[in-house]
Design a protein around this motif. Structure first.
Motif, PDB file in Angstrom:
ATOM      1  N   UNK A 110       8.369   2.154   4.766  1.00  0.00           N
ATOM      2  CA  UNK A 110       9.034   3.453   4.627  1.00  0.00           C
ATOM      3  C   UNK A 110       8.011   4.538   4.956  1.00  0.00           C
ATOM      4  N   UNK A 111       8.492   5.621   5.547  1.00  0.00           N
ATOM      5  CA  UNK A 111       7.615   6.771   5.785  1.00  0.00           C
ATOM      6  C   UNK A 111       8.470   8.031   5.762  1.00  0.00           C
ATOM      7  N   UNK A 112       8.011   9.021   5.041  1.00  0.00           N
ATOM      8  CA  UNK A 112       8.764  10.283   5.000  1.00  0.00           C
ATOM      9  C   UNK A 112       7.811  11.447   5.086  1.00  0.00           C
ATOM     10  N   UNK A 113       8.180  12.439   5.888  1.00  0.00           N
ATOM     11  CA  UNK A 113       7.409  13.688   5.893  1.00  0.00           C
ATOM     12  C   UNK A 113       8.265  14.726   5.176  1.00  0.00           C
ATOM     13  N   UNK A 114       7.637  15.505   4.295  1.00  0.00           N
ATOM     14  CA  UNK A 114       8.397  16.463   3.492  1.00  0.00           C
ATOM     15  C   UNK A 114       7.678  17.802   3.439  1.00  0.00           C
ATOM     16  N   UNK A 115       8.399  18.816   3.009  1.00  0.00           N
ATOM     17  CA  UNK A 115       7.794  20.132   2.773  1.00  0.00           C
ATOM     18  C   UNK A 115       7.820  20.382   1.275  1.00  0.00           C
ATOM     19  N   UNK A 116       6.796  21.038   0.785  1.00  0.00           N
ATOM     20  CA  UNK A 116       6.770  21.398  -0.630  1.00  0.00           C
ATOM     21  C   UNK A 116       6.022  22.698  -0.812  1.00  0.00           C
ATOM     22  N   UNK A 158       4.527  10.594   2.798  1.00  0.00           N
ATOM     23  CA  UNK A 158       4.210   9.406   2.002  1.00  0.00           C
ATOM     24  C   UNK A 158       4.727   8.185   2.745  1.00  0.00           C
ATOM     25  N   UNK A 159       4.024   7.066   2.576  1.00  0.00           N
ATOM     26  CA  UNK A 159       4.492   5.833   3.226  1.00  0.00           C
ATOM     27  C   UNK A 159       4.184   4.620   2.369  1.00  0.00           C
ATOM     28  N   UNK A 160       4.954   3.566   2.646  1.00  0.00           N
ATOM     29  CA  UNK A 160       4.670   2.249   2.051  1.00  0.00           C
ATOM     30  C   UNK A 160       4.426   1.280   3.199  1.00  0.00           C
ATOM     31  N   UNK A 161       3.369   0.472   3.064  1.00  0.00           N
ATOM     32  CA  UNK A 161       3.061  -0.530   4.096  1.00  0.00           C
ATOM     33  C   UNK A 161       2.777  -1.867   3.433  1.00  0.00           C
ATOM     34  N   UNK A 221       0.879  -1.176   0.000  1.00  0.00           N
ATOM     35  CA  UNK A 221       0.000   0.000   0.000  1.00  0.00           C
ATOM     36  C   UNK A 221       0.910   1.217   0.000  1.00  0.00           C
ATOM     37  N   UNK A 222       0.703   2.115  -0.977  1.00  0.00           N
ATOM     38  CA  UNK A 222       1.562   3.285  -1.089  1.00  0.00           C
ATOM     39  C   UNK A 222       0.659   4.523  -1.080  1.00  0.00           C
ATOM     40  N   UNK A 223       0.883   5.360  -0.081  1.00  0.00           N
ATOM     41  CA  UNK A 223      -0.032   6.481   0.172  1.00  0.00           C
ATOM     42  C   UNK A 223       0.756   7.781   0.300  1.00  0.00           C
TER      43      UNK A 223
END
Ligand SMILES: C[S@@+](CC[C@H](N)C(=O)[O-])C[C@H]1O[C@@H](n2cnc3c(N)ncnc32)[C@H](O)[C@@H]1O
Length: 277
Positions: free
Chosen positions: A203-209, A262-265, A152-154
């Motif tokens: 994997x999980x990442x928080x980013x700024x855009x 975004x994360x992958x589970x 699952x990729x969100x």
């Protein structure tokens, strides 16, 4: 008229809103959401889509990314795009046409038997989860339809961008109602929901855009389309809008700073009961 939105979105919808307005909003959303599309293309790369896979594009909107997914899985694979907005699904069906691609009107909370004959290899969802209130229940449901080796990729927004909050408050009462529909949560909360749903966070990442709207009109049009025509800029006092423009405009352009995740589970391995040592 019901526009097929989730109850939270539909509750205050104008009962007389003509279909043409909603269709206009769907076109405007497609034109004005290039930043989200670019981020979605990056998410497709991260998802590592393979030929032959069955992919669910949850909250597919007007179907641009869904079509790219269909090209990647090839004729032996299949992609199902689901979205509650009937006008967006209609536009997707008109423009994203491929034999291995199918669109359905539906919500994440009530997916039903979309995959029918086989488990889903990849659930892909770009900028949708911040509309979903019970994320854990939805993730649990997605887990139930996933292939044991599936993923699952969100990607979603973590918090309301300040500029958009301010703009929405100016359009009271429509702006206030819209803000209540969102369900922003940060990376830590998302990780918690993933684990609570019996999934393993890979994997999980928080980013700024930052997405930049070249004019005030472009910003208003994008936010109106994003909120399914529910944010009404005509509710803003002209003097208040002029002050907003003066305060936030940068050479006539309007940058929206966003924090997103975004994360992958994957399905969590069963506990190794009775393992020695
Ligand atoms: C920002 S758009 C993203 C569309 C598409 N994924 C893309 O990246 O172009 C968010 C989409 O989520 C859909 N959405 C909102 N609530 C939803 C729900 N509960 N279940 C499924 N989709 C939902 C909206 O209708 C909208 O089309």
């Amino acid at each position: 008229m019901s526009c097929g939105l989730p109850r939270s979105l539909d509750a205050d919808a104008d009962a007389t809103m003509p279909a043409i307005t909603l269709s206009h909003a769907a076109h405007a959303y497609r034109r004005g959401s290039l930043w989200q599309k670019g981020r979605g293309e990056r998410l497709i790369e991260l998802a590592g889509v393979r030929r032959g896979e069955l992919v669910l594009d949850l909250g597919c909107g007007t179907g641009g990314l869904t079509q790219q997914l269909a090209e990647l899985v090839g004729p032996g694979g299949r992609v199902v795009g689901i979205d509650p907005d009937e006008a967006r699904i209609a536009l997707a069906r008109d423009t994203a046409v491929a034999p291995n691609l199918e669109f359905q009107v539906g919500t994440a909370e009530a997916l039903g038997d979309i995959a029918r004959d086989r488990p889903v290899d990849l659930v892909f969802s770009n900028f949708v989860f911040h509309w979903i209130r019970d994320k854990r229940a939805v993730l649990r449901q997605l887990r139930g339809m996933l292939h044991p080796a599936g993923r699952i990729v969100v990607q979603c927004v973590s918090s309301l961008p300040v500029l958009v909050a301010e703009l929405s408050h100016l359009a009271d009462p429509s702006g206030e109602k819209i803000l209540r529909d969102f369900a922003f949560e940060d990376a830590a909360a998302l990780a918690h929901h993933v684990e609570g749903a019996g999934l393993q966070l890979i994997r999980l990442e928080e980013q700024q855009g930052t997405h930049v709207y070249p004019t005030l009109d472009a910003l208003l049009t994008w936010w109106r389309a994003t909120t399914h025509d529910r944010f009404d800029p005509r509710a803003i006092e002209p003097a208040a809008l002029a002050r907003f423009a003066e305060q936030h405009g940068e050479g006539g352009a309007f940058p929206v700073h966003e924090t997103f995740c975004w994360f992958e589970a994957r399905i969590a391995p069963a506990p190794a009961w009775g393992r020695r040592g």
